[in-house]
Write a protein that holds these residues in place. Structure first.
Motif, PDB file in Angstrom:
ATOM      1  N   UNK A 144       0.850  -1.194   0.000  1.00 19.24           N
ATOM      2  CA  UNK A 144       0.000   0.000   0.000  1.00 19.24           C
ATOM      3  C   UNK A 144       0.883   1.239   0.000  1.00 19.24           C
ATOM      4  N   UNK A 145       0.269   2.386  -0.213  1.00 18.47           N
ATOM      5  CA  UNK A 145       1.015   3.640  -0.256  1.00 18.47           C
ATOM      6  C   UNK A 145       1.837   3.818   1.018  1.00 18.47           C
ATOM      7  N   UNK A 146       3.100   4.159   0.847  1.00 19.74           N
ATOM      8  CA  UNK A 146       4.008   4.344   1.977  1.00 19.74           C
ATOM      9  C   UNK A 146       4.863   3.135   2.282  1.00 19.74           C
ATOM     10  N   UNK A 147       4.474   1.952   1.772  1.00 21.67           N
ATOM     11  CA  UNK A 147       5.303   0.756   1.949  1.00 21.67           C
ATOM     12  C   UNK A 147       6.569   0.875   1.105  1.00 21.67           C
ATOM     13  N   UNK A 148       7.488  -0.054   1.330  1.00 26.20           N
ATOM     14  CA  UNK A 148       8.785  -0.020   0.664  1.00 26.20           C
ATOM     15  C   UNK A 148       8.916  -1.222  -0.273  1.00 26.20           C
ATOM     16  N   UNK A 149       9.482  -0.992  -1.460  1.00 21.95           N
ATOM     17  CA  UNK A 149       9.734  -2.083  -2.407  1.00 21.95           C
ATOM     18  C   UNK A 149      11.219  -2.119  -2.729  1.00 21.95           C
ATOM     19  N   UNK A 150      11.714  -3.315  -3.030  1.00 19.40           N
ATOM     20  CA  UNK A 150      13.126  -3.514  -3.358  1.00 19.40           C
ATOM     21  C   UNK A 150      13.210  -4.357  -4.627  1.00 19.40           C
ATOM     22  N   UNK A 151      13.884  -3.827  -5.653  1.00 20.98           N
ATOM     23  CA  UNK A 151      14.029  -4.544  -6.913  1.00 20.98           C
ATOM     24  C   UNK A 151      15.460  -5.012  -7.163  1.00 20.98           C
ATOM     25  N   UNK A 152      16.436  -4.374  -6.537  1.00 22.61           N
ATOM     26  CA  UNK A 152      17.814  -4.809  -6.638  1.00 22.61           C
ATOM     27  C   UNK A 152      18.545  -4.224  -7.834  1.00 22.61           C
ATOM     28  N   UNK A 153      19.877  -4.197  -7.741  1.00 21.22           N
ATOM     29  CA  UNK A 153      20.704  -3.721  -8.841  1.00 21.22           C
ATOM     30  C   UNK A 153      20.395  -2.286  -9.207  1.00 21.22           C
ATOM     31  N   UNK A 154      20.504  -1.975 -10.514  1.00 22.03           N
ATOM     32  CA  UNK A 154      20.223  -0.631 -10.986  1.00 22.03           C
ATOM     33  C   UNK A 154      18.759  -0.253 -10.822  1.00 22.03           C
ATOM     34  N   UNK A 155      17.870  -1.239 -10.673  1.00 25.93           N
ATOM     35  CA  UNK A 155      16.448  -0.942 -10.532  1.00 25.93           C
ATOM     36  C   UNK A 155      16.126  -0.335  -9.169  1.00 25.93           C
ATOM     37  N   UNK A 156      16.973  -0.581  -8.182  1.00 26.85           N
ATOM     38  CA  UNK A 156      16.901   0.117  -6.923  1.00 26.85           C
ATOM     39  C   UNK A 156      15.737  -0.267  -6.030  1.00 26.85           C
ATOM     40  N   UNK A 157      15.311   0.700  -5.236  1.00 28.88           N
ATOM     41  CA  UNK A 157      14.251   0.497  -4.259  1.00 28.88           C
ATOM     42  C   UNK A 157      13.620   1.847  -3.952  1.00 28.88           C
ATOM     43  N   UNK A 158      12.431   1.810  -3.346  1.00 29.22           N
ATOM     44  CA  UNK A 158      11.795   3.075  -3.033  1.00 29.22           C
ATOM     45  C   UNK A 158      10.411   2.884  -2.465  1.00 29.22           C
ATOM     46  N   UNK A 159       9.694   4.001  -2.268  1.00 35.29           N
ATOM     47  CA  UNK A 159       8.380   3.940  -1.650  1.00 35.29           C
ATOM     48  C   UNK A 159       7.285   3.645  -2.668  1.00 35.29           C
ATOM     49  N   UNK A 160       6.193   3.092  -2.187  1.00 34.06           N
ATOM     50  CA  UNK A 160       4.986   2.958  -2.988  1.00 34.06           C
ATOM     51  C   UNK A 160       4.250   4.292  -2.936  1.00 34.06           C
ATOM     52  N   UNK A 161       3.980   4.862  -4.109  1.00 29.67           N
ATOM     53  CA  UNK A 161       3.367   6.185  -4.180  1.00 29.67           C
ATOM     54  C   UNK A 161       1.843   6.067  -4.238  1.00 29.67           C
TER      55      UNK A 161
END
Length: 457
Positions: free
Chosen positions: A413-430
């Motif tokens: 949900x919005x505000x959670x964190x996702x991780x994709x790894x490598x150059x794809x990186x990670x960040x918040x769910x908008x």
């Protein structure tokens, strides 16, 4: 004319400022591999790719040692598979994707792009088969990237294709739920896609390109940031006109460096040189962020008022510097603002300074669009399609490339964190405004006609 001493000096100066040659991409035309027999077609494309790019990785490694600059990614782009594999159905398209993945694995390249379709005016049977194959193909492969062009200034917006892509993105994300929807991160939807992009996930080799060609993508947001900070410390009363000059001069030096390396790779491989794409494409590493450039000129954070104005200046200055330095600038060449691939942008989104709506406004003046944006998992297919439609309209009306790489993260949900790894990186769910609701506008389908500015003959 290129001056090798000047470029070597530039490389030595910026080595500590996160300059890399982001990609050397070999484009390979597969139209001469066409067959209506699936086994023959797979054999033909595998043989041509592995033969043409057999020395790509070793050549890049040799040039890395010579100049002391890293080639971060070695990549291949190919003719749009929807065109060259038009006779085949969706399950056969998945077989083709796995064949491409096998070839990439043998060559040791990082990605292969071109599992693509161009459907801005309508979808053929081959286009439909490829698009339907995307979720499974991106789930089962490791190196395949996919792009679909659904709009152009000359054709307008294909709303049927845009509606279909909402479901495809959602399916791709759900099939890789354990990885936060990773498959969707390798899929991008375009308006006005260039034919010579070396950057993933949009790379493919256009029909108007050579049989095989070497292109390079140069990044360097850390270099631009450092140049601006030096100038502001050294020049009292420096204004934005001077800041634009600093960006242009820095971009020109980066372009010259990229072209030198690209031409050497092309010569070593016996292939023509294509283009240098100077795009400020960040990584998830500190001091390699486009967002930090905004802070260097005094903005509190990317997304604050003034961000769109500065981004317009930044993008324009980068293009001007590249065009001055080389007659072979192409691709996208500007500033990327991918949320999950940029630490500072991700942090601004996490804090709420950068909303999805502000990000969309900024895409009117950047080089790409809504890039690496994680959405709540319950965002409806229709709302995903509607977000894409808005982004495509920006590109169509402004006669520029725009794109949407959206990842509805399953279970998040919005505000959670996702991780994709490598150059794809990670960040918040908008957060998505009304994201889980119906959108009957998208269901109307058809085409939004091309704007009046398409009549340029």
């Amino acid at each position: 004319m290129l001056n090798p001493k000047e470029i070597i000096s530039t490389l030595q100066m910026v080595r500590e400022e996160n300059l890399d040659l982001r990609t050397v991409t070999v484009g390979i035309n597969l139209t001469d591999c066409v067959s209506d027999d699936i086994e023959r077609f797979k054999r033909n494309i595998y043989n041509k790719i592995t033969h043409t790019a057999s020395k790509l990785v070793s050549t890049c490694q040799r040039i890395e040692r010579r100049y002391g600059i890293e080639v971060a990614n070695k990549r291949i782009s190919i003719s749009p598979i929807a065109v060259v594999a038009a006779p085949f159905n969706a399950s056969q398209m998945v077989e083709i994707a796995l064949t491409l993945d096998k070839a990439a694995d043998e060559l040791g390249v990082d990605f292969i792009g071109g599992f693509s379709a161009l459907v801005e005016k309508g979808m053929s049977a081959g286009d439909k088969a490829l698009i339907d194959a995307i979720p499974q193909a991106l789930t089962e492969s490791k190196r395949i990237c996919s792009s679909v062009n659904v709009a152009s200034t000359r054709a307008g917006l294909n709303m049927d294709a845009i509606k279909h892509m909402g479901g495809i993105i959602k399916q791709a994300a759900n099939m890789t739920a354990e990885d936060d929807g990773l498959a969707a991160a390798k899929l991008v939807v375009f308006a006005n896609i260039p034919q010579d992009v070396p950057f993933m996930a949009g790379a493919y080799l256009g029909i108007g390109e050579a049989d095989a060609v070497v292109s390079v993508g140069v990044s360097g947001p850390g270099v631009v940031k450092a140049a601006l900070e030096r100038a502001m410390n050294e020049e009292e009363g420096m204004d934005l006109s001077r800041a634009a000059d600093v960006i242009k001069q820095t971009a020109a030096r980066l372009t010259r460096a990229g072209e030198l390396v690209g031409r050497e790779v092309a010569q070593a491989l016996g292939l023509p040189f294509g283009i240098v794409d100077l795009s400020l494409a960040p990584t998830p590493n500190e001091n390699d962020s486009v967002g930090e450039i905004f802070e260097a000129v005094g903005l509190p954070a990317i997304g604050a008022p003034g961000s769109t104005a500065f981004l317009a200046m930044l993008n324009d200055a980068v293009k001007k510097g590249g065009a001055f330095a080389s007659s072979h600038v192409g691709g996208l060449s500007g500033a990327f603002i991918p949320v999950c691939e940029d630490l500072t942008i991700a942090e601004s989104a996490r804090q709420g300074t950068l909303s999805l709506e502000k990000l969309e406004a900024m895409t009117a003046v950047c080089s790409v669009g809504l890039d690496m944006v994680a959405l709540p998992g319950d965002t409806s297919e229709e709302m995903i399609s509607a977000i894409i439609a808005d982004e495509m309209a920006i590109g169509v009306i402004n006669k520029k490339t725009t794109a949407a790489r959206l990842i509805p993260a399953p279970g998040k949900k919005a505000g959670d964190h996702v991780v994709f790894g490598g150059l794809l990186g990670e960040g918040p769910v908008m957060a998505v405004n009304m994201g889980s609701q119906e959108n009957r506008f998208v269901r109307l389908g058809g085409r939004i006609p091309a704007p009046i500015q398409s009549l340029v003959n």
